[in-house]
Design an enzyme around this catalytic site. Structure first.
Site, PDB file in Angstrom:
ATOM      1  N   CYS A 196       1.087  -1.005   0.056  1.00 32.43           N
ATOM      2  CA  CYS A 196      -0.192   0.126   0.011  1.00 32.43           C
ATOM      3  C   CYS A 196       0.826   1.163  -0.051  1.00 32.43           C
ATOM      4  O   CYS A 196       1.283   1.725   0.959  1.00 32.43           O
ATOM      5  CB  CYS A 196      -0.966  -0.147   1.334  1.00 32.43           C
ATOM      6  SG  CYS A 196      -1.726   1.541   1.292  1.00 32.43           S
TER       7      CYS A 196
ATOM      8  N   CYS B 267      -0.339   4.072   1.976  1.00 32.95           N
ATOM      9  CA  CYS B 267      -0.158   3.851   3.459  1.00 32.95           C
ATOM     10  C   CYS B 267       1.047   4.237   3.822  1.00 32.95           C
ATOM     11  O   CYS B 267       1.491   4.750   5.039  1.00 32.95           O
ATOM     12  CB  CYS B 267      -0.649   2.549   4.066  1.00 32.95           C
ATOM     13  SG  CYS B 267      -2.144   1.708   3.449  1.00 32.95           S
ATOM     14  N   ASP B 268       2.155   3.786   3.249  1.00 36.95           N
ATOM     15  CA  ASP B 268       3.477   3.571   3.590  1.00 36.95           C
ATOM     16  C   ASP B 268       4.261   4.306   2.792  1.00 36.95           C
ATOM     17  O   ASP B 268       5.660   4.641   3.192  1.00 36.95           O
ATOM     18  CB  ASP B 268       4.087   2.096   3.648  1.00 36.95           C
ATOM     19  CG  ASP B 268       3.314   1.287   4.609  1.00 36.95           C
ATOM     20  OD1 ASP B 268       2.677   1.742   5.512  1.00 36.95           O
ATOM     21  OD2 ASP B 268       2.930   0.141   4.170  1.00 36.95           O
TER      22      ASP B 268
END
Ligand code: NDP
Length: 323
Positions: free
Chosen positions: A148, A151-152
């Site tokens: 992701c 997300c990261d």
């Protein structure tokens, strides 16, 4: 999970009968539980095989509104759960293994043995990112391996990264990662991308992205954190190591909907179909929310939003049913 019929020996005599049964425990499931609990519907949540869902496989979450300093994914899911429980939701460890949605009350079986009944069912089983299946990929998950970018990605400023995949997700992830990375290597197993032409064009024209064609990833390198990936060219079988600090897998997601496919309408990828502007499925009293029905946004906050919608839809359905 399977969609096989309920075995005859499972008894529903004296079975627990719930107003709202929620299957799945990510942001969608817990938010549905919170809203249903606050509507005095005493929902029960069956957490499934991965309590807390996909967020439990990530580390810091910085894009969920309200957490000013960010929060760890597993801790956030504990907060979601505690908030739902505080208002009376019952959260149970267990997997729903069989369903019969052909008549009311709806029937479900927990862990292959316990029959339960429900007036409404909210499906919040999410989706799972597909991984390559390499041992070191699993070991370094959250330590440089991610599925992701949204997300990261922000944890990888000024370093070289690799993305694997050739579809729209891989294009999107690669483009997103250029905001942080010094360079993004896009690794694809063929000599042609599957992604839409416009996304391909953006990727090909981006100065920070370089595509490595006809190549598969055979290993992820690094003791405690990712330091590189091992590549094999599928044309000439040559191997080489590429130094990167992050490895993003973007080879698709699989919705966790196998259990429902003999009952609910799903699209060609298996995502549950819901009516426009609603979480209602093709079966009255059965609602779907979160990534099990969304392959477009796939964010914790959108999953939570549809979980809220599902609880409100269930509440209104029950109110209409009881006149
Ligand atoms: P896709 O199935 O479209 O693409 C998966 C990609 O991963 C393919 O290129 C495939 O290679 C590759 N792949 C699969 N398995 C492996 C493996 N084991 N090793 C190496 N490579 C592998 O998935 P996406 O998630 O990209 O997209 C899913 C759907 O969502 C699509 O319909 C897409 O259009 C849509 N989508 C739309 C977006 C948008 O419109 N903004 C954004 C994201 C997704 P190969 O090509 O060789 O099969």
């Amino acid at each position: 999970m399977s969609s096989i019929p309920i075995p005859h020996e499972i008894s529903f005599e004296g079975a627990a009968h719930h107003r709202v049964l929620i299957i799945g425990s990510g942001p969608a499931g817990y938010t549905a539980a919170l809203y249903a609990a606050r509507a005095n519907l005493a929902p029960v949540v069956y957490e499934g095989l991965e309590p807390g869902g996909q967020l439990t496989t990530t580390t810091d979450v910085e894009n969920y509104p309200g957490y000013v300093d960010g929060v760890l994914g597993p801790a956030m899911m504990e907060d979601f759960k505690a908030q739902a429980v505080r208002f009376g939701a019952e959260v149970k460890y267990g997997e729903i293994t069989h369903l019969d949605l052909s008549q009311r009350p709806l029937k479900a079986v927990v862990d292959e043995e316990t029959g339960i009944l429900a007036d409404t069912v909210i499906v919040a089983t999410g989706a799972s990112a597909r991984y390559l299946g390499l041992e070191n990929e699993k070991r370094l998950l959250g330590r440089g391996v991610s599925a992701c970018a949204t997300c990261d990605g922000a944890f990888f400023r000024g370093v070289d990264l690799a993305v694997v995949g050739g579809g729209d997700t891989a294009m999107e992830e690669s483009l997103f990662l250029t905001r942080f990375a010094s360079k993004v290597w896009l690794i694809h197993r063929r000599d042609e991308l599957r992604a839409s032409k416009i996304m391909q064009q953006r990727v090909k024209e981006h100065p920070k992205i370089k595509i490595i064609w006809n190549t598969i990833v055979t290993d992820i390198l690094g003791a405690d954190e990712v330091t590189g990936v091992r590549l094999r060219n599928v044309i000439d079988n040559s191997e080489r190591d590429l130094a990167v600090r992050g490895f993003f897998v973007a080879i698709g997601h699989t919705p966790n909907t196998t259990l429902f496919r003999s009952w609910l309408d799903v699209d060609e990828q298996g995502y549950i179909e819901t009516r426009p502007r609603s979480t209602q499925t093709n079966i009255p009293g059965v609602f779907a929310c979160g990534d099990a029905q969304d392959h477009v946004y796939r964010q914790a906050v959108t999953a939570a939003g549809t979980g809220c919608m599902a609880a409100i839809d269930a509440e209104r359905f029950l109110a209409a049913e009881s006149g």
